[in-house]
Every structure is written in C-alpha cells, then in structure tokens.
Design a protein around this motif. Structure first.
Motif, PDB file in Angstrom:
ATOM      1  N   GLU A  51      12.373 -25.396  72.398  1.00 38.96           N
ATOM      2  CA  GLU A  51      10.961 -25.487  71.605  1.00 38.96           C
ATOM      3  C   GLU A  51      11.511 -25.172  70.708  1.00 38.96           C
ATOM      4  O   GLU A  51      10.209 -26.262  69.973  1.00 38.96           O
ATOM      5  N   GLU A  52      11.669 -24.931  69.885  1.00 40.60           N
ATOM      6  CA  GLU A  52      11.860 -24.677  68.135  1.00 40.60           C
ATOM      7  C   GLU A  52      12.402 -26.267  67.512  1.00 40.60           C
ATOM      8  O   GLU A  52      12.016 -26.210  66.373  1.00 40.60           O
ATOM      9  N   GLU A  89      15.544 -21.020  76.217  1.00 39.39           N
ATOM     10  CA  GLU A  89      13.828 -21.261  76.211  1.00 39.39           C
ATOM     11  C   GLU A  89      13.057 -22.182  74.552  1.00 39.39           C
ATOM     12  O   GLU A  89      12.953 -22.190  74.248  1.00 39.39           O
ATOM     13  N   ASP A 120      14.463 -34.121  69.885  1.00 37.25           N
ATOM     14  CA  ASP A 120      14.599 -33.540  71.455  1.00 37.25           C
ATOM     15  C   ASP A 120      15.577 -34.371  72.072  1.00 37.25           C
ATOM     16  O   ASP A 120      15.034 -34.808  72.726  1.00 37.25           O
TER      17      ASP A 120
END
Length: 238
Positions: free
Chosen positions: A144-145, A140, A153
């Motif tokens: 996100e990072e 997770e 992305d």
C-alpha cells in the motif's frame, strides 16, 4: 615420531580414564538437553513473498527487459524500505503490538536471490500465529505504501504466510545442540584427563617405571602377603 607418541598417549588416556570421559560427556549432553527442551523458548518462523513486477511509472512507460532491469535495481531499495520505521510503525499500529519499530526490525529478515524479482520476508517470534500475522501485515502495508513512497506500483503478494496445524520451531535446534554438547564434552574430558595423567607422576606398574624413568624392568617383587595366603591354603588342603 612425536605425533605417533601423542596419539599413543591419547589412546592410553582414553583407555585408562574412559569412565571419567564418559561421565563428563553424559553431563554435557544432560545440560544441553535440559536447556534445549525446558529452558530455551521455542522460536517460530513465518514467511511471505513479494513479486516485484513493473506496472506503471509516472509519465513513463517501460516494456520488456527494461522493466525487469528496473525492478531488479529497485529490489535492494525495497529491502531497506521494508524494514524501515515508515513501514514497521504502521504494522505495529495495525496489529497493536507492544514494541518499537527497532524491536520489530530485529525479528525480520528480508532477502532476495540474485537476479530474482521475488522478495522473501521472514519473521521470527515466540508465537507462531503472531509471526504469521506480522509477516502478512508487513507485505500488505508495504504494497500500500510503495506507490506513495516511490511513485511506482509494481508489488504483488506472491505467497501469503499461513498457520500450521503442527508448527515446528526453527530455534533451538535441539539435535544440533545435543551433538555439539557431546563433542564439546568429549573434547573437554580428553583435555582434563590428559592433564590429570600428565601431573600424576606416581608409579603404579612396571610399565610406569619404563615410561617415567626410562629404565628396563629386570625383576618384580611379588606381594608377600598374597604368597603367604597361597601357602596357607596349600597346607590346609594337604
């Protein structure tokens, strides 16, 4: 000829000192059993999978095979980033773990098959539930990072680690330890038995005379005491 004599000597040692060899094997297996079942701490493993799938680049759109090729080239970089302090420090903060990023790094294994867009994250820990939480949190946090770090992305969580009702530790491999102990015990016992047989130069049988002195046996002196007992028994019976 030398090889045949060596095999024959080993067989002789095995027959003569089988009890010693057996006891040493049993002792080795017993020690391995004690260590594997009562001393070594069970280690559990949790695994999560990430799918590297191109979505968008800044000021650039790639489609088809170009996307896949780009993702494959990025996977090696991702494998390094996942185990970097940038990711692990945030994982430690989220889970409030009492360890450093370097210590956590030792519990993590990141891998991917050749030409595969799937990244496997494996975490080992003494607590199965903790291993699951760490694996999922790493996935997770990394998802996100990565847009911030790489301006891309393209990460999806493909598989989430889950707790098992009956978790099975990956370490120690108890059966393997017992097999190794049996083989090691047998090998050590054979070496010691062969060494004892080599330094033992006492003559006990007529075969020992032939082997040690290389002389033929032309006669055997019977035990006088045993002959006396036999004669006395014959006289009593008559």
């Amino acid at each position: 000829m030398n090889e045949e004599m060596t095999i024959q000597s080993l067989v002789k040692v095995l027959r003569k000192r089988w009890f010693f060899i057996l006891m040493l094997m049993v002792l080795s297996i017993g020690v391995a059993f004690l260590i594997s079942y009562f001393i070594q701490t069970p280690i559990y493993e949790a695994e999560t999978q990430l799918l590297v799938n191109q979505k968008s680049y800044e000021n650039q759109q790639l489609i088809g095979a170009q996307n896949v090729d780009t993702d494959l080239r990025l996977i090696n970089t991702y494998n390094v980033i996942i185990k970097s302090p940038v990711i692990l420090a945030k994982v430690i903060d989220v889970l409030e773990l009492n360890m450093t990023p370097e210590e956590l790094m030792k519990q993590i294994e990141v891998s991917s098959a050749n030409n595969s867009q799937v990244v496997n994250i494996r975490v080992q820990d003494e607590n199965e539930e903790k291993a699951v939480k760490i694996a999922n949190t790493i996935a997770e946090v990394f998802k996100e990072e990565i847009p911030v770090l790489m301006h891309v992305d393209n990460i999806n969580i493909l598989f989430v680690a889950q707790n098992s009702e009956h978790p099975v530790p990956v370490k120690p491999n108890k059966m393997l330890n017992l097999i190794i102990a049996a083989i090691s015990g047998f090998s050590l016992a054979m070496v010691l038995a062969y060494f004892l047989e080599t330094i033992d130069r006492t003559i006990k049988t007529e075969q020992d005379i032939e082997e040690i002195l290389s002389l033929p046996v032309i006669g055997i002196v019977s035990n006088i005491e045993s002959l006396t007992r036999k004669k006395s028994r014959v006289r009593r019976s008559t």
